[in-house]
Design an enzyme around this catalytic site. Structure first.
Site, PDB file in Angstrom:
ATOM      1  N   LYS A   1       0.866  -1.184   0.000  1.00  0.00           N
ATOM      2  CA  LYS A   1       0.000   0.000   0.000  1.00  0.00           C
ATOM      3  C   LYS A   1       0.897   1.227   0.000  1.00  0.00           C
ATOM      4  O   LYS A   1       2.107   1.104   0.196  1.00  0.00           O
ATOM      5  CB  LYS A   1      -0.914  -0.001   1.228  1.00  0.00           C
ATOM      6  N   ARG A   2       0.317   2.421  -0.227  1.00  0.00           N
ATOM      7  CA  ARG A   2       1.120   3.637  -0.134  1.00  0.00           C
ATOM      8  C   ARG A   2       1.864   3.672   1.197  1.00  0.00           C
ATOM      9  O   ARG A   2       1.370   3.195   2.215  1.00  0.00           O
ATOM     10  CB  ARG A   2       0.205   4.864  -0.262  1.00  0.00           C
TER      11      ARG A   2
ATOM     12  N   LYS B   1      -0.251   4.072   8.198  1.00  0.00           N
ATOM     13  CA  LYS B   1      -0.388   2.682   7.769  1.00  0.00           C
ATOM     14  C   LYS B   1       0.626   1.774   8.465  1.00  0.00           C
ATOM     15  O   LYS B   1       0.519   0.558   8.426  1.00  0.00           O
ATOM     16  CB  LYS B   1      -0.243   2.575   6.255  1.00  0.00           C
TER      17      LYS B   1
ATOM     18  N   THR C   1      -8.890  -1.340   0.735  1.00  0.00           N
ATOM     19  CA  THR C   1      -9.543  -2.205  -0.245  1.00  0.00           C
ATOM     20  C   THR C   1      -8.656  -3.410  -0.561  1.00  0.00           C
ATOM     21  O   THR C   1      -9.166  -4.463  -0.932  1.00  0.00           O
ATOM     22  CB  THR C   1      -9.864  -1.442  -1.548  1.00  0.00           C
TER      23      THR C   1
END
Ligand code: 26Q
Length: 835
Positions: A570-571, A576, A678
């Site tokens: 993911k980014r 995160k 997602t």
């Protein structure tokens, strides 16, 4: 919110034989890849050459052109049907569409995949290398852009009269190279080869008027006050094939072009060359996608891009509306416009401008129509990520829009004062204008006030949005707020990405799941079935081997398919918490160093993701992961036991390879910060088990599958919020030996022997500046979850059972479900089947 069956009955797709299929597409008896078929004709006639000059790129082009031939009549027929029925249209406005590749997806959705595989084989065409020729269309940053692409697939599959509107960036998301462990950015020149999917429609160009001009001064873009200008938006259409090939919708991307009279003043002064540089500035509007980055929040070019998208799209859709509808009052019955985040929020004043100045409606009427037509989706709670644009830029570029915004605001503030007399705090927080040394327009407030629906993208996110981020607005307009939990398309993320698992599922429960993902629940009883567990494990192993083979041929890196594939892709962002994952690796490494005989399953940790170019700490995290990787690689004590791989240039086509091969999915954001996520859903569908926090849509995944089938850890969003006041990362450092040992190792330059001190800002973040994202608070709990995970992995049979239960519980996370809910609750749109 009601059930969705009424809106869009789940379509039944029956596979029919190839000849009838091509007839259905209007191709009659023409063969696809056979001799004299479409493919051969394109190969030879498009290239005007003989065989010796034909390489893989020419083969890809010919295949793509052939597919376009096959779908083109359905595409024309689809628009014709919508037009004839005067169906209500849905428009999805988004600055990003992260499409990835299209060829294989179109094979799949046109049900041509087996035909193509067969004929390719017969004609000695290497299909895999042909597919590899396609550049990813990377017109997005991450989740928000990929969501828009999944939504297009679902809207077409559900046969909704829907269209995507976006920008045709000449350069998409930058390419990421890793040099010496550091991220380097390179431009993504994805249109270097002409793109076979796009159809330019210059005759449908629209004219956009602005109150300023622009110039490029030593590479930077400047507005020129008081010199109005006009430019063109040229539409480029891309087909969006619904599964089964019945409806083919359109994604319309706008390219900026200067008009012949863009800067006629300097031209008429005789400065021909200066006039051309004005062209350059105008055409640079759609040159490049902005990275999701707080530094881009202050760029005028970004504001111009956003307005350009809105102005082109509204002009186009209003023109279409007017062709069949004389009465402006029917606009909300015929048109729904969904705003993907606030990026296209200028649609509020632009729609008002059209209704007031062009249609000459009264304010109240125009306002009613605007609100009923527009709807807004929010994707973030981080206040610093909410868009706010300086009033001054509006004054220069869009004074009429500013005037309209002020009038909306005047009426809004009056209504607030009426409803909450004397509450000046509320007036200040809800106002469209943020006061301060530099006054700014709050785009989220504008979008909420100017639309009839505001939704978040997962239950927890929608609740927090209402309760915290825009609390006062939610109190004033409670009926507007709702939730639409995200979903992903099973066509790309299962059928296309994971043929082995797809076949295993279809063998067990038939193929109805492809368009009705809830049917995956029929797998539940098979979770205890010995033969099905074996079939699942076999499919997983196939996917892992396939990935390992691709990795070694394309990067030279070797991974062991019998190790646990433990992924976080993911980014790169602090919230995160890739750093938390990397700390886990360091602890596991320390355990082996201290106790070389420890029994521990071999594991490969995969990281991938891009950092915004100006986000220094995110870039340092990438460097850290790479240094940990190379240090571990150089240590014979852990060889074959732990391996860390940072996969460069994370993109859709890489996700399609890695996710099917994953055993473990890390979803470890600080609770309350990931709006939805997602990739968590994609991993679940592909039979990975999740180690994660109670955040975003992961919470709903757990609701579906049961806590016992997840490895949950860490603070809840509530606990994060309430422990902030007294949280002390130091305490964890001082009281948790493994935490301390890991941090000490890092800060002893063990992973930076030849670059001493480079990781000192990691220390600042974690220990000195309060560890805002609470890595250390969750660290032990993460390690415990990791232990539980390893315990289960040792019992392959049990592991397979839980993975199957995860797959069986993932039906709710189809974007078909999400789109049905948008259609029913927000758009009031119904399918318009093309016969
Ligand atoms: C804004 C202004 C200027 C330049 C760039 C931007 C910008 C661009 C992209 C701001 C944000 C984005 C992207 C945000 C995003 O991808 N959010 C993610 O959306 C997903 C789909 O809803 C969620 O699943 C993720 O949780 C959320 O992080």
């Amino acid at each position: 919110m009601g059930t969705s069956a009424r809106v869009a009955p789940k379509p039944k797709i029956v596979k029919i034989d190839a000849a009838r299929l091509l007839e259905h597409y209007g191709c009659g008896p023409i063969q696809f890849m056979a001799e004299d078929g479409l493919y051969q004709r394109h190969l030879h006639f498009d290239n005007v050459t003989d065989d010796k000059d034909i390489g893989p790129r020419e083969r890809f082009d010919a295949a793509a052109r052939s597919v376009r031939d096959v779908l083109s009549q359905r595409w024309v027929l689809t628009e014709k049907t919508y037009e004839e029925k005067n169906a209500k249209r849905v428009y999805y406005l988004s600055m990003e569409f992260l499409l990835g590749r299209s060829l294989a997806n179109n094979f799949t959705n046109l049900l041509l995949d087996s035909l193509v595989a067969e004929t390719a084989k017969k004609n000695d065409v290497d299909l895999l290398s042909l597919l590899e020729q396609e550049d990813d269309a990377g017109l997005g940053n991450g989740g928000l852009g990929r969501l828009a692409a999944c939504f297009l697939d679902s809207m077409a599959t559900l046969q909704l009269p829907a269209m995507g509107y976006g920008l045709r960036y000449e350069y998409g998301m930058f390419k990421q190279l890793i040099e010496d462990g550091w991220q380097q950015e390179k431009p993504d020149n994805w249109l270097r080869h002409p793109d076979p999917w796009e159809v330019a429609r210059p005759h449908e160009k629209v004219e956009i008027k602005l109150n300023s001009s622009f110039e490029l001064q030593s590479g930077s873009f400047r507005l020129i006050r008081g010199r109005p200008s006009t430019l063109w938006g040229i539409p480029f259409d891309r087909p969006v094939v619904g599964y089964g090939g019945k409806n083919v919708n359109t994604l319309r991307l706008w390219a900026a072009k200067s008009t012949d009279f863009f800067d006629f003043q300097s031209f008429s002064r005789g400065d021909f060359v200066a006039a051309q540089t004005g062209d350059l500035a105008a055409e640079s509007i759609t040159r490049v996608l902005y990275p999701d980055d707080t530094t881009s929040l202050g760029r005028t070019l970004r504001l111009v891009q956003e307005y350009f998208l809105v102005a082109c799209s509204l002009a186009d859709l209003i023109r279409r509306f007017r062709r069949n509808n004389a009465d402006w009052s029917t606009l909300p019955e015929k048109v729904s416009i969904q705003l993907n985040d606030t990026h296209p929020a200028m649609a509020v004043p632009e729609m008002m401008r059209i209704l007031l100045d062009d249609a000459h409606l009264e304010w109240d009427h125009a306002w009613e129509l605007t609100q009923q037509t527009l709807a807004y989706t929010n994707h973030t709670l981080l206040p610093e990520a909410l868009e706010r644009w300086p009033v001054e830029w509006f004054e220069i570029l869009l004074p009429r829009h500013l005037e309209i915004i002020y009038e909306i605001n005047r009426r809004l503030l009056l209504a607030i004062q009426n409803r909450f007399p004397g509450d000046s705090q509320r007036v200040a927080s809800m106002s469209l204008v943020e006061e301060g040394p530099q006054r700014k327009i709050r785009m989220a407030n504008l979008a909420i006030v100017g639309s009839h629906s505001t939704n978040g993208v997962a239950a927890i996110h929608s609740n927090l949005l209402r309760a915290t981020t825009v609390r006062d607005l939610a109190e004033m307009f409670p009926e507007r707020f709702n939730n639409k939990t995200n979903g992903v398309t099973p066509r790309r993320w299962l059928i296309l990405a994971n043929p082995s698992l797809s076949a295993t599922i279809t063998e067990a429960i038939g193929s109805g799941w492809i368009t009705d993902l809830d049917q995956l629940s029929n797998l539940k009883p098979l979770a205890t079935d010995r033969a099905f567990r074996d079939a699942f494990l076999k499919a997983k192993r196939e996917a892992k081997v396939r990935f390992a083979e691709w990795l070694v041929t394309s990067t030279g890196q070797t991974v062991n398919p019998d190790s646990i594939f433990d992924c976080q892709v993911k980014r790169i962002h602090e919230y995160k918490r890739q750093l938390l994952n990397a700390l886990r690796v360091v602890v596991l490494y320390n355990r082996i160093r201290e106790n070389p005989d420890i029994a521990i399953a071999p594991r490969t940790f995969f990281f991938a993701g891009k950092a915004a170019p100006a986000y220094q700490l995110a870039k340092l995290i990438i460097k850290f992961i790479n240094n940990v990787a190379s240090t571990i690689d150089g240590d014979p004590a852990v060889r074959g036991r732990l391996k860390v791989i940072f996969l460069p240039d994370y993109r859709v086509s890489l996700a399609e390879r890695l996710i099917p091969a994953a055993d473990v999915s890390n979803q470890i954001s600080t609770a309350g910060y990931e709006a939805s996520g997602t990739s968590n859903m994609k991993f679940m569908m592909n039979g990975a088990l999740t180690i994660g926090t109670r955040d975003g849509a992961t919470i709903e995944m757990v609701e579906e599958a049961g806590e016992e089938n997840f490895f949950l850890f860490g603070l809840t969003a509530g606990q994060v919020a309430e422990s902030r006041a007294w949280y002390s990362p130091r305490w964890h450092y001082e009281n948790e030996p493994e935490t301390r040992a890991a941090l000490d190792l890092i800060f002893s330059d063990f992973f930076s022997r030849y670059e001493p001190g480079i990781f000192s800002s990691l220390r600042d973040v974690l220990l000195i500046n309060g560890d805002y994202y609470m890595h250390l608070a969750d660290f032990r709990s993460y390690l415990e979850a990791d232990q539980r995970m390893l315990g289960l992995y040792a019992q392959q049979d049990e592991w397979a059972g839980k993975a199957i239960l995860n797959i069986a519980s993932s039906g709710r996370f189809s974007s078909d479900r999400t789109i049905r809910q948008y259609a029913e609750d927000i758009w009031n749109a119904v399918p318009c089947p093309v016969v």
